[in-house]
Write a protein that holds these residues in place. Sequence first.
Motif, PDB file in Angstrom:
ATOM      1  N   ARG A  53     -35.160  38.469  24.094  1.00  0.00           N
ATOM      2  CA  ARG A  53     -35.943  36.995  24.513  1.00  0.00           C
ATOM      3  C   ARG A  53     -35.959  37.157  26.134  1.00  0.00           C
ATOM      4  O   ARG A  53     -37.011  36.075  26.715  1.00  0.00           O
ATOM      5  CB  ARG A  53     -34.612  35.688  24.026  1.00  0.00           C
ATOM      6  N   VAL A  54     -35.028  37.156  27.378  1.00  0.00           N
ATOM      7  CA  VAL A  54     -35.595  37.133  28.104  1.00  0.00           C
ATOM      8  C   VAL A  54     -36.257  37.985  28.999  1.00  0.00           C
ATOM      9  O   VAL A  54     -37.470  37.817  29.282  1.00  0.00           O
ATOM     10  CB  VAL A  54     -33.362  37.181  28.802  1.00  0.00           C
ATOM     11  N   VAL A  55     -36.250  39.606  28.818  1.00  0.00           N
ATOM     12  CA  VAL A  55     -37.160  40.187  28.745  1.00  0.00           C
ATOM     13  C   VAL A  55     -38.384  39.965  28.277  1.00  0.00           C
ATOM     14  O   VAL A  55     -39.816  40.001  29.420  1.00  0.00           O
ATOM     15  CB  VAL A  55     -36.915  41.815  28.172  1.00  0.00           C
ATOM     16  N   ARG A  56     -38.687  39.488  26.823  1.00  0.00           N
ATOM     17  CA  ARG A  56     -40.174  38.853  26.495  1.00  0.00           C
ATOM     18  C   ARG A  56     -40.885  38.161  27.758  1.00  0.00           C
ATOM     19  O   ARG A  56     -41.918  37.664  28.081  1.00  0.00           O
ATOM     20  CB  ARG A  56     -39.972  38.045  25.447  1.00  0.00           C
ATOM     21  N   ASN A  57     -39.493  37.151  28.370  1.00  0.00           N
ATOM     22  CA  ASN A  57     -40.118  35.434  28.695  1.00  0.00           C
ATOM     23  C   ASN A  57     -39.656  35.836  30.448  1.00  0.00           C
ATOM     24  O   ASN A  57     -39.828  34.921  31.285  1.00  0.00           O
ATOM     25  CB  ASN A  57     -38.898  33.973  28.377  1.00  0.00           C
ATOM     26  N   ARG A  58     -40.058  36.946  30.900  1.00  0.00           N
ATOM     27  CA  ARG A  58     -39.456  37.493  32.120  1.00  0.00           C
ATOM     28  C   ARG A  58     -41.185  36.730  33.155  1.00  0.00           C
ATOM     29  O   ARG A  58     -40.570  36.717  34.041  1.00  0.00           O
ATOM     30  CB  ARG A  58     -38.883  38.787  32.425  1.00  0.00           C
ATOM     31  N   THR A  59     -41.642  36.741  32.578  1.00  0.00           N
ATOM     32  CA  THR A  59     -43.388  36.874  33.394  1.00  0.00           C
ATOM     33  C   THR A  59     -43.140  35.250  34.136  1.00  0.00           C
ATOM     34  O   THR A  59     -44.243  35.087  34.314  1.00  0.00           O
ATOM     35  CB  THR A  59     -44.354  36.968  33.044  1.00  0.00           C
ATOM     36  N   LEU A  60     -42.723  34.585  32.656  1.00  0.00           N
ATOM     37  CA  LEU A  60     -43.360  32.755  32.465  1.00  0.00           C
ATOM     38  C   LEU A  60     -42.122  32.581  33.422  1.00  0.00           C
ATOM     39  O   LEU A  60     -42.113  31.051  33.441  1.00  0.00           O
ATOM     40  CB  LEU A  60     -42.922  32.678  30.904  1.00  0.00           C
ATOM     41  N   LEU A  61     -41.476  32.994  34.067  1.00  0.00           N
ATOM     42  CA  LEU A  61     -40.117  32.602  34.325  1.00  0.00           C
ATOM     43  C   LEU A  61     -39.866  32.076  36.394  1.00  0.00           C
ATOM     44  O   LEU A  61     -40.646  33.186  36.862  1.00  0.00           O
ATOM     45  CB  LEU A  61     -38.788  32.884  34.558  1.00  0.00           C
ATOM     46  N   SER A  62     -39.035  31.722  36.673  1.00  0.00           N
ATOM     47  CA  SER A  62     -39.218  31.093  38.122  1.00  0.00           C
ATOM     48  C   SER A  62     -38.386  32.047  38.674  1.00  0.00           C
ATOM     49  O   SER A  62     -37.330  33.419  38.063  1.00  0.00           O
ATOM     50  CB  SER A  62     -38.879  29.745  38.208  1.00  0.00           C
ATOM     51  N   SER A  64     -35.538  31.998  40.152  1.00  0.00           N
ATOM     52  CA  SER A  64     -33.769  31.392  39.808  1.00  0.00           C
ATOM     53  C   SER A  64     -33.840  31.699  38.607  1.00  0.00           C
ATOM     54  O   SER A  64     -32.593  32.021  38.365  1.00  0.00           O
ATOM     55  CB  SER A  64     -33.936  30.051  40.297  1.00  0.00           C
ATOM     56  N   ARG A  65     -34.597  30.942  37.467  1.00  0.00           N
ATOM     57  CA  ARG A  65     -34.765  31.884  35.982  1.00  0.00           C
ATOM     58  C   ARG A  65     -34.496  33.096  35.449  1.00  0.00           C
ATOM     59  O   ARG A  65     -33.776  33.610  34.573  1.00  0.00           O
ATOM     60  CB  ARG A  65     -35.455  31.432  35.326  1.00  0.00           C
ATOM     61  N   LYS A  66     -35.200  33.976  36.277  1.00  0.00           N
ATOM     62  CA  LYS A  66     -35.446  35.306  36.072  1.00  0.00           C
ATOM     63  C   LYS A  66     -34.010  35.817  36.548  1.00  0.00           C
ATOM     64  O   LYS A  66     -33.032  36.581  35.592  1.00  0.00           O
ATOM     65  CB  LYS A  66     -35.721  35.832  37.178  1.00  0.00           C
ATOM     66  N   ALA A  67     -33.250  35.259  37.596  1.00  0.00           N
ATOM     67  CA  ALA A  67     -31.905  35.943  37.863  1.00  0.00           C
ATOM     68  C   ALA A  67     -30.713  34.927  37.155  1.00  0.00           C
ATOM     69  O   ALA A  67     -29.792  36.285  36.332  1.00  0.00           O
ATOM     70  CB  ALA A  67     -31.210  34.639  39.235  1.00  0.00           C
ATOM     71  N   LEU A  68     -31.357  33.924  36.348  1.00  0.00           N
ATOM     72  CA  LEU A  68     -30.477  33.259  35.751  1.00  0.00           C
ATOM     73  C   LEU A  68     -30.286  34.361  33.435  1.00  0.00           C
ATOM     74  O   LEU A  68     -29.494  34.839  33.533  1.00  0.00           O
ATOM     75  CB  LEU A  68     -30.710  32.027  35.337  1.00  0.00           C
ATOM     76  N   GLY A  69     -31.255  34.540  33.814  1.00  0.00           N
ATOM     77  CA  GLY A  69     -32.160  35.305  33.182  1.00  0.00           C
ATOM     78  C   GLY A  69     -31.195  36.829  32.971  1.00  0.00           C
ATOM     79  O   GLY A  69     -30.465  37.611  32.039  1.00  0.00           O
ATOM     80  N   ALA A  70     -30.956  37.760  34.328  1.00  0.00           N
ATOM     81  CA  ALA A  70     -30.496  38.911  34.489  1.00  0.00           C
ATOM     82  C   ALA A  70     -29.238  38.261  34.483  1.00  0.00           C
ATOM     83  O   ALA A  70     -28.127  39.812  33.404  1.00  0.00           O
ATOM     84  CB  ALA A  70     -30.657  38.918  35.987  1.00  0.00           C
ATOM     85  N   GLY A  71     -28.334  37.600  34.555  1.00  0.00           N
ATOM     86  CA  GLY A  71     -27.262  37.377  34.193  1.00  0.00           C
ATOM     87  C   GLY A  71     -26.855  36.813  32.960  1.00  0.00           C
ATOM     88  O   GLY A  71     -25.592  38.020  32.322  1.00  0.00           O
ATOM     89  N   VAL A  72     -27.133  36.793  32.103  1.00  0.00           N
ATOM     90  CA  VAL A  72     -27.630  36.480  30.516  1.00  0.00           C
ATOM     91  C   VAL A  72     -27.212  38.288  29.977  1.00  0.00           C
ATOM     92  O   VAL A  72     -26.693  38.424  29.355  1.00  0.00           O
ATOM     93  CB  VAL A  72     -28.608  35.407  30.560  1.00  0.00           C
ATOM     94  N   VAL A  73     -28.217  39.213  30.499  1.00  0.00           N
ATOM     95  CA  VAL A  73     -28.484  40.920  29.898  1.00  0.00           C
ATOM     96  C   VAL A  73     -26.880  40.858  30.592  1.00  0.00           C
ATOM     97  O   VAL A  73     -26.426  41.859  29.357  1.00  0.00           O
ATOM     98  CB  VAL A  73     -29.247  40.477  30.522  1.00  0.00           C
ATOM     99  N   ILE A  74     -26.809  40.874  31.567  1.00  0.00           N
ATOM    100  CA  ILE A  74     -25.601  41.755  32.029  1.00  0.00           C
ATOM    101  C   ILE A  74     -24.770  41.133  31.687  1.00  0.00           C
ATOM    102  O   ILE A  74     -22.759  41.754  30.662  1.00  0.00           O
ATOM    103  CB  ILE A  74     -25.243  41.370  33.288  1.00  0.00           C
ATOM    104  N   VAL A  75     -24.323  39.923  30.913  1.00  0.00           N
ATOM    105  CA  VAL A  75     -22.370  39.281  29.946  1.00  0.00           C
ATOM    106  C   VAL A  75     -23.076  39.750  29.279  1.00  0.00           C
ATOM    107  O   VAL A  75     -22.102  40.388  28.208  1.00  0.00           O
ATOM    108  CB  VAL A  75     -22.935  37.637  30.535  1.00  0.00           C
TER     109      VAL A  75
END
Length: 164
Positions: A53-62, A64-75
């Motif tokens: 979900r994070v990878v698919r939506n990465r182009t639609l995110l700002s 700060s939300r990309k950073a949050l998505g990267a944090g979700v992936v790492i966690v």
Amino acid sequence: MKRLKKQEIIFFVLVLAVIAAGLLLPKTGELVLLDEFCDLSVIWIVCAYLVIRVVRNRTLLSASRKALGAGVVIVCFALALWFSKDLVLDLSSGSQTVELKDIQVSESLAHTGIFSHHYYLTGSDNEDEILRLEISGEDYGRLQQGQTVRVEYYKHTGQIVKVD
């Protein structure tokens, strides 16, 4: 309401199938690590879903939300690896046999119902280390308080293969 996509339905069905398989597997015996694998698979499937979900939506995110998505992936990867370590250690080291003396058997029933009914074997080994391991209902009815038993189990997950 948003329609569910095909891959979301597949993930949902896969999680339910793995949970059902885990509930049907025995608590002791040769297949105990398969039960542990089912539990671990649920964690990996949920983490994979979140990462996709994070990878698919990465182009639609700002940013700060990309950073949050990267944090979700790492966690997600950290949690999946953390929960996998005990199973991997047990697969690599194999089961071990120990003699438990002065055993106690107990049962636990939580407020959630039939799936929360658990049976435990507690005893001390030759180094006077106290072990508490989950057993099947059949073993619970068969074992008697105070006796000495030989237990083959996996040390890191605490799963019992055989109780003699």
